[in-house]
Design an enzyme around this catalytic site. Structure first.
Site, PDB file in Angstrom:
ATOM      1  N   ASP A   1       1.181  -1.162  -0.204  1.00 58.40           N
ATOM      2  CA  ASP A   1       0.044  -0.147  -0.153  1.00 58.40           C
ATOM      3  C   ASP A   1       0.737   1.227  -0.213  1.00 58.40           C
ATOM      4  O   ASP A   1       1.790   1.659   0.864  1.00 58.40           O
ATOM      5  CB  ASP A   1      -0.983   0.199   1.269  1.00 58.40           C
ATOM      6  CG  ASP A   1      -1.876  -0.860   1.748  1.00 58.40           C
ATOM      7  OD1 ASP A   1      -2.067  -2.040   0.363  1.00 58.40           O
ATOM      8  OD2 ASP A   1      -1.822  -1.535   2.579  1.00 58.40           O
TER       9      ASP A   1
HETATM   10  N1  URA Z   1      -1.232  -5.728   4.031  1.00 60.05           N
HETATM   11  C1  URA Z   1      -1.891  -4.612   3.901  1.00 60.05           C
HETATM   12  O1  URA Z   1      -2.636  -4.356   5.201  1.00 60.05           O
HETATM   13  N2  URA Z   1      -1.177  -3.808   3.211  1.00 60.05           N
HETATM   14  C2  URA Z   1       0.233  -4.100   3.167  1.00 60.05           C
HETATM   15  O2  URA Z   1       0.821  -3.107   2.176  1.00 60.05           O
HETATM   16  C3  URA Z   1       0.276  -5.551   2.882  1.00 60.05           C
HETATM   17  C4  URA Z   1       0.638  -6.378   3.119  1.00 60.05           C
END
Ligand code: URA
Length: 233
Positions: free
Chosen positions: A102
């Site tokens: 993310d």
């Molecule tokens: N899980 C998440 O919630 N975000 C990420 O970026 C990776 C794994």
């Protein structure tokens, strides 16, 4: 593959632009001898403006992704490709991120142009461990370790329960979570499912690979041994 196409595919320009590089004598061998489009040097012998060519297809790149950078190719804000040499965005076969992090997650991100390798890394069959460090908004309740480990946790709008995951409690609001699959926003959704909220998230490791001394925003090319080390943990 023809030399001109090989160089164009590495992002040095369109075939027309690369044809110009030949005409201008900017493509040479290691000894500085001008090469022509119908020559057949090995990849390692080729120079463009006296510089060795970018690596041939089949690359695996490790990037320390900073916060506020997205994993998409095009986005209005900063994208991970802005942290790599501009030519990497133009390669064919294309360089893709291996899964995603993310925008507000930092840490280890892999990119490859090798479709089989990408598949092998993300395939649920590989069960490659991915290790995250999470800082939480609220104190842990105490039931999370068992909850994540039992292999029965259902996330909202999912049809199958999660695979068992290991949670190591590091402090009241700090935990290390090891996953063996990669669902959408999985870490954040898992903590939401146990009534918490992830304030900060960082991926420390994938399989046998960690970031080592790579600082945020830095990247490096991984060699054959590291590639295999990925699956060796
Ligand atoms: N899980 C998440 O919630 N975000 C990420 O970026 C990776 C794994």
């Amino acid at each position: 593959m023809k030399l001109l196409k090989h160089i164009a595919n590495l992002g040095y320009g369109s075939r027309k632009q690369v044809a110009w590089l030949f005409r201008e004598g900017r493509i040479t061998d290691a000894a500085g001898e001008v090469l022509y489009a119908d020559d057949t040097p090995t990849h390692d012998e080729i120079r463009v403006d006296s510089e060795p060519l970018d690596p041939a297809p089949g690359i695996l790149v490790m990037l320390h992704k900073p916060l506020d950078v997205t994993c998409s190719k095009k986005d209005r804000g900063r994208v991970v490709f802005d942290l790599l040499p501009p030519r990497f965005r133009l390669r064919d076969p294309v360089l893709s991120t291996v899964g995603r992090l993310d925008r507000d997650t930092s840490g280890l991100l892999l990119l490859t142009d090798d479709g089989l390798l990408l598949h092998r890394i993300i395939s649920p069959k590989s069960k490659l461990p991915k290790v995250y460090l999470a800082t939480l908004a609220q104190d842990l309740r105490g039931d999370e370790v068992a909850n994540f480990a039992n292999g029965g946790l259902m996330l909202e709008s999912e049809k199958t329960p999660l695979l068992p995951a290991e949670l190591e409690v590091l402090g009241p609001r700090e935990a290390r979570l090891t996953l063996h699959e990669g669902r959408y926003h999985q870490v954040r959704r898992m903590f939401a499912a146990v009534g918490n909220h992830v304030d900060a998230l960082h991926r420390e490791r994938i399989g046998g690979l960690d970031l080592g001394d790579l600082v945020e925003g830095q990247w490096r090319m991984l060699g054959e041994a590291e590639r295999e080390g990925l699956f060796g943990s």
